[in-house]
Design an enzyme around this catalytic site. Structure first.
Site, PDB file in Angstrom:
ATOM      1  N   ASP A 159       0.817  -1.218   0.000  1.00 45.18           N
ATOM      2  CA  ASP A 159       0.000   0.000   0.000  1.00 45.18           C
ATOM      3  C   ASP A 159       0.855   1.274   0.000  1.00 45.18           C
ATOM      4  O   ASP A 159       2.085   1.238   0.008  1.00 45.18           O
ATOM      5  CB  ASP A 159      -0.981  -0.055   1.185  1.00 45.18           C
ATOM      6  CG  ASP A 159      -2.328   0.569   0.870  1.00 45.18           C
ATOM      7  OD1 ASP A 159      -2.394   1.408  -0.047  1.00 45.18           O
ATOM      8  OD2 ASP A 159      -3.311   0.224   1.549  1.00 45.18           O
ATOM      9  N   ASP A 225     -10.443   3.772  -3.138  1.00 46.45           N
ATOM     10  CA  ASP A 225     -11.153   2.592  -2.611  1.00 46.45           C
ATOM     11  C   ASP A 225     -12.585   2.503  -3.139  1.00 46.45           C
ATOM     12  O   ASP A 225     -13.334   3.471  -3.136  1.00 46.45           O
ATOM     13  CB  ASP A 225     -11.170   2.636  -1.080  1.00 46.45           C
ATOM     14  CG  ASP A 225      -9.794   2.328  -0.498  1.00 46.45           C
ATOM     15  OD1 ASP A 225      -8.819   2.271  -1.271  1.00 46.45           O
ATOM     16  OD2 ASP A 225      -9.704   2.156   0.727  1.00 46.45           O
TER      17      ASP A 225
HETATM   18  C1  GLA Z   1      -6.167   1.395   1.661  1.00 47.06           C
HETATM   19  C2  GLA Z   1      -6.381   0.414   0.507  1.00 47.06           C
HETATM   20  C3  GLA Z   1      -7.509  -0.532   0.850  1.00 47.06           C
HETATM   21  C4  GLA Z   1      -7.196  -1.268   2.139  1.00 47.06           C
HETATM   22  C5  GLA Z   1      -6.938  -0.278   3.244  1.00 47.06           C
HETATM   23  C6  GLA Z   1      -6.436  -0.944   4.509  1.00 47.06           C
HETATM   24  O1  GLA Z   1      -7.266   2.235   1.813  1.00 47.06           O
HETATM   25  O2  GLA Z   1      -6.655   1.102  -0.680  1.00 47.06           O
HETATM   26  O3  GLA Z   1      -7.714  -1.450  -0.213  1.00 47.06           O
HETATM   27  O4  GLA Z   1      -6.092  -2.099   1.937  1.00 47.06           O
HETATM   28  O5  GLA Z   1      -5.944   0.672   2.847  1.00 47.06           O
HETATM   29  O6  GLA Z   1      -6.135  -0.039   5.518  1.00 47.06           O
END
Ligand code: GLA
Length: 442
Positions: A159, A225
């Site tokens: 991430d 997201d």
């Molecule tokens: C980010 C990612 C998500 C998830 C969250 C976890 O927002 O884009 O897909 O993995 O972190 O904290």
């Protein structure tokens, strides 16, 4: 003649794949056969967020077997954020949460592997993960050793949160993923792994990741997201409609995890969500609670005809829009994305029609609007949702009463010359001329 049609696209994709392999030096893509096609599996984040533990992972894997998802091809069980202790060990290692993962991660991956799955884990390129757990910045080699050589995970979602200040990181958006990519590559080459790790970049910030993602990873998130609303689905389809060419055997646009079964999407919206993700060759990671999954959701996730296109090991291309439909071509509209799409596949030309409107509508296209169709031929039509053969299309096709936010997925195959005497001589009148120079389009 048929051979020209069939072989042409294959040769094209093969050469694209080779270029990808050359560009992605030091990567784990085409060159080693791991994740040559999109990953199918499960991820904990969309439904469970931080409420995860070892039992949930094993229960999920068992449910994937009993529900038939493993048979359908879903073979990764991936843990997302919140699995770690907030502090590293005294020697700097990541540690699993001592209560929720009390049996340790090696024990967990052993169980997941014994059930016939690969196991995925989550990390972050910065100081912290997005939920505030330790990130891998300046710990890349140590963390790669812990997660993959010691604990036996097979897949890393990496991430993009808590990026160090510019004066510290001194890297661009691609550069900050390089140390982990190198760490994974080192493990693969020094014999620490039975198979290379699948590296999934979760680079959701604006960084044009689709231009460079294939140099480092197997997939790359292109958008923020996902949520379980149609508006989110439509907006992700719209964004990705402009970058479909970035996808190939060497890596692919990741449209984010599936939200099927969560929230209040209609059945038609859920089918469209799944179809678009599958045919655009995104990884397909289920994100709902399998212990409460409905037959409806399950029937969508296990549509083998749609999954076969996603997993096509001969033809890696995504479907792309050939006409935007209600909007002029190349219009970016997050609520009303492109409606008419096509792409090549091992078993024929794929068409995807999306009714983005709030009312049912008929959807019409000329076959040769798609670059993958030969003029002067007729095509058999397979409906990938009804699972029926729907006769022969000559020149054009109309899908009637496509539901609001619904989808039509078709596979067309050449079934010989079109009947004689059809007028006009060219279905799509672009520079169409008789031998003596009379242009039918003026
Ligand atoms: C980010 C990612 C998500 C998830 C969250 C976890 O927002 O884009 O897909 O993995 O972190 O904290």
């Amino acid at each position: 003649m048929r051979r020209i049609f069939v072989v042409g696209p294959r040769l094209a994709s093969f050469s694209i794949g080779l270029i990808g392999a050359i560009l992605s030096r030091g990567v784990h893509g085409l060159s080693n056969g791991v994740a040559k096609v999109p990953v199918l599996g499960y991820n904990t984040w969309n439904f469970f967020q931080c409420n995860i533990d070892q039992d949930l992972i094993i229960d999920t894997a068992n449910l994937m077997v009993s529900l038939g998802l493993q048979d359908a091809g879903y073979n990764y069980v991936n843990i997302d954020d919140c699995w770690a202790e907030k502090n590293r060990s005294s020697t700097g290692e990541l540690q699993p949460d001592s209560v929720r993962f009390s049996r340790g991660m090696k024990n967990l991956t052993d169980q997941v592997h014994a059930l016939g799955f690969k196991a995925g884990i989550y990390g972050d390129s910065g100081w912290f993960t997005c939920a505030g757990y330790p990130g891998s910045f300046e710990h890349e080699d140590q963390d790669a050793q812990t997660l993959f050589a010691d604990w036996g995970f097979d897949y890393l979602k990496y991430d993009n949160c808590a990026i160090p200040f510019d004066t510290i990181i001194q890297q661009g958006t691609m550069g900050k993923y390089v140390p982990m990519s190198n760490a994974l590559q080192n493990l693969a080459t020094n014999g620490s792994l039975s198979e290379p790790v699948v590296f999934s970049l979760c680079q959701w910030g604006w960084s044009q990741v689709w231009l460079w993602g294939a140099r480092l990873g197997h997939s790359w998130r292109t958008t923020g997201d996902i949520s379980s609303q149609w508006s989110s689905i439509a907006s992700i389809i719209n964004f990705n409609s402009f970058i479909t060419q970035a996808t190939g055997f060497y890596g692919r646009n990741d449209m984010d995890m599936l939200q099927l079964g969560n929230g209040n999407m209609t059945f038609d919206e859920a089918k469209t969500h799944f179809t678009a993700w599958a045919l655009m060759k995104s990884p397909l990671l289920i994100g709902t609670n399998l212990s409460a999954i409905t037959n409806e959701t399950l029937s969508i996730l296990t549509n083998k005809e749609i999954l076969a296109i996603n997993q096509d090991s001969v033809e890696p291309d995504a479907v792309s829009p050939f006409r935007w439909g209600i909007n002029p071509d190349w219009t970016s509209n997050s609520s009303f994305p492109a409606q008419y799409w096509s792409g090549p596949s091992e078993n024929g030309t794929v068409f995807m029609l999306i009714n983005t409107l709030d009312t049912p509508s008929d959807m019409f296209f000329n076959l040769t609007e798609s670059p993958w169709i030969r003029a002067g031929r007729q095509y058999s039509v397979r409906d990938l949702w009804a699972h029926t053969d729907n006769g022969t299309a000559v020149r054009n096709f109309t899908a009637t009463s496509v539901p609001s936010h619904g989808v039509v997925a078709l596979l067309l195959n050449d079934s010989g010359e079109e009947p004689l005497g059809i007028y006009p001589q060219c279905a799509v009148w672009f520079s169409c001329s008789s031998e003596n120079g009379t242009y039918v389009d003026g």
